[in-house]
Motif scaffolding. Sequence first.
Motif, mmCIF file in Angstrom:
data_model
loop_
_atom_site.group_PDB
_atom_site.id
_atom_site.type_symbol
_atom_site.label_atom_id
_atom_site.label_comp_id
_atom_site.label_asym_id
_atom_site.label_seq_id
_atom_site.Cartn_x
_atom_site.Cartn_y
_atom_site.Cartn_z
ATOM 1 N N GLN A 119 0.951 -1.194 0.003
ATOM 2 C CA GLN A 119 -0.050 -0.131 0.033
ATOM 3 C C GLN A 119 0.824 1.330 0.228
ATOM 4 O OE1 GLN A 119 -2.673 -1.949 3.267
ATOM 5 N NE2 GLN A 119 -3.682 -0.441 2.704
ATOM 6 N N THR A 142 -10.275 5.643 6.991
ATOM 7 C CA THR A 142 -9.510 4.456 7.594
ATOM 8 C C THR A 142 -10.353 4.226 8.816
ATOM 9 O OG1 THR A 142 -7.594 3.714 8.325
ATOM 10 C CG2 THR A 142 -7.867 5.956 8.809
ATOM 11 N N ASP A 153 -4.444 1.769 5.931
ATOM 12 C CA ASP A 153 -4.290 2.475 4.894
ATOM 13 C C ASP A 153 -3.534 3.626 4.936
ATOM 14 O OD1 ASP A 153 -4.457 3.028 1.995
ATOM 15 O OD2 ASP A 153 -6.725 3.692 2.227
ATOM 16 N N THR A 161 -11.337 4.833 -1.683
ATOM 17 C CA THR A 161 -11.238 3.232 -1.463
ATOM 18 C C THR A 161 -12.042 2.125 -2.026
ATOM 19 O OG1 THR A 161 -12.372 3.786 0.671
ATOM 20 C CG2 THR A 161 -10.146 3.903 0.638
#
Length: 499
Positions: free
Chosen positions: A240, A269, A274, A426
Amino acid sequence: MELFHSTRSTDVTVTAKQAIRKGIADDGGLFVSDGLGSVTVDVDTLVGKTYQEIALTVLSALLPGFSEAELKECVAGAYGQQWKDETITPLKELGDDYILELFHGPTSAFKDVALQMLPRLMAHTTSGTDAASPTQRVLILTATSGDTGKAALEGFAGVDSTGIVVFYPAGQVSEVQRLQMVTQQGANVSVVAVRGNFDDAQSSVKNIFGDTLLGFDIDAQSHTRLSSANSINVGRLVPQVVYYFAAYAQLLASQVINNGDEVDFVVPTGNFGDILAGYYAMRLGLPVGKLVVASDKNNVLYDFLTTGIYDRNREFFTTISPSMDILISSNLERMLYYFSDGDTELISRLMSDLASTGRYEVPTEIMSKIRQVFDCGWADEDQVREAIADCWDQNHYVIDPHTACAYHVLNTTEGTPMAPRIILSTASPYKFPRAVLEALGQSAPASDFTCMDALHEFSDMEIPSNLRTLEGMAPRFTGEIDVADMAEYVKDMATQFAQ
């Protein structure tokens, strides 16, 4: 070679390959490397490079012990034709700001970026002197709040000598998310609903990893080692980091910024993985102004960052952003390790306090350092809906409820002066078509799939085929168990997959 050890002790060290294969340290801590940042990435050299080339550069800095050939093979397999956009994570203008689309993978969620990579990394941990154990078979355990489950299933389905069990909270994921999981094909996969919330499932999975006797029993009976696909696994976390560098490189290429200019990232998040990846990028030399935590109504991270007290003893809300409905943010432990300068005794005490009382308080001097890097905000349900509508009205752009939390926070926080701000988007809005359609002021049909069609007609945004084709598919997995039965379920699945 830089080694990894637990956030709670430096007594036992392992290689990157061993850390990935084990998933979690024997003492319940998460694997970290004190070498983080000892090798940096020159962002100016990334301009014009493909995502795959950027990934090779960044992962080489984060995963010592993997050869260049191994990483090239992993990158090529992870970021190939299964992606709907050749740039993998395209950056788009959103008014005066930017949005990084992380949902063009095979399950239409950002988890694909890491979970297309993790099985390939793990495949290189089973042979040679660097292998974590002579045991060849691995059983992946994953608790999901919605998106991780399908992304992990997609990544590990059909992988040799590997099984995967996904636990999701019954009734607390979207209908599309549920169907994605329970219709998954593959002889080595299993999906089961858990009566409880995500925190219950995640805590039980971590307890299973920490149950040494259970681990020995499973190994003895089926020659299987347990591991994780959640972001507690360092092999899930580090891929990530790549998209932060890719976003910055895209801004450089378009001459929006010059090398060295700071950029803010606003990140929805729940489990803190993340946004922790953004901190890792910062440690590798990425010029970051602020990392902004965007929470939904379950705003435990907002309260922590503003008060210094982490307290999960609060009402749990089921929201229209279900993947963020989390009260125990596991990756916060890694962040605390680094900001405490590797004080494993402190981390052990804080995590012990969390386990026994449900809360802990971080020393003021550490919180002061944390707040220099992290900012925060949150959105309630009405604000999430308003954000979806406003983003459409202002930008003619449709966002999902999780991204809407970040959109709201972006518009209610100041940010670093003169710095471009990037929202991390996301998930595809088509994973939550009913909530999005209603937020846009449209009537929602009875079926989520008819909702997809209505949203497409309204917005003209393409429906991902992997989501639309779920309609009418027969579920393979219909089981539902209590939290207390999860360990026995894992034991049974280990035996079944070994046959």
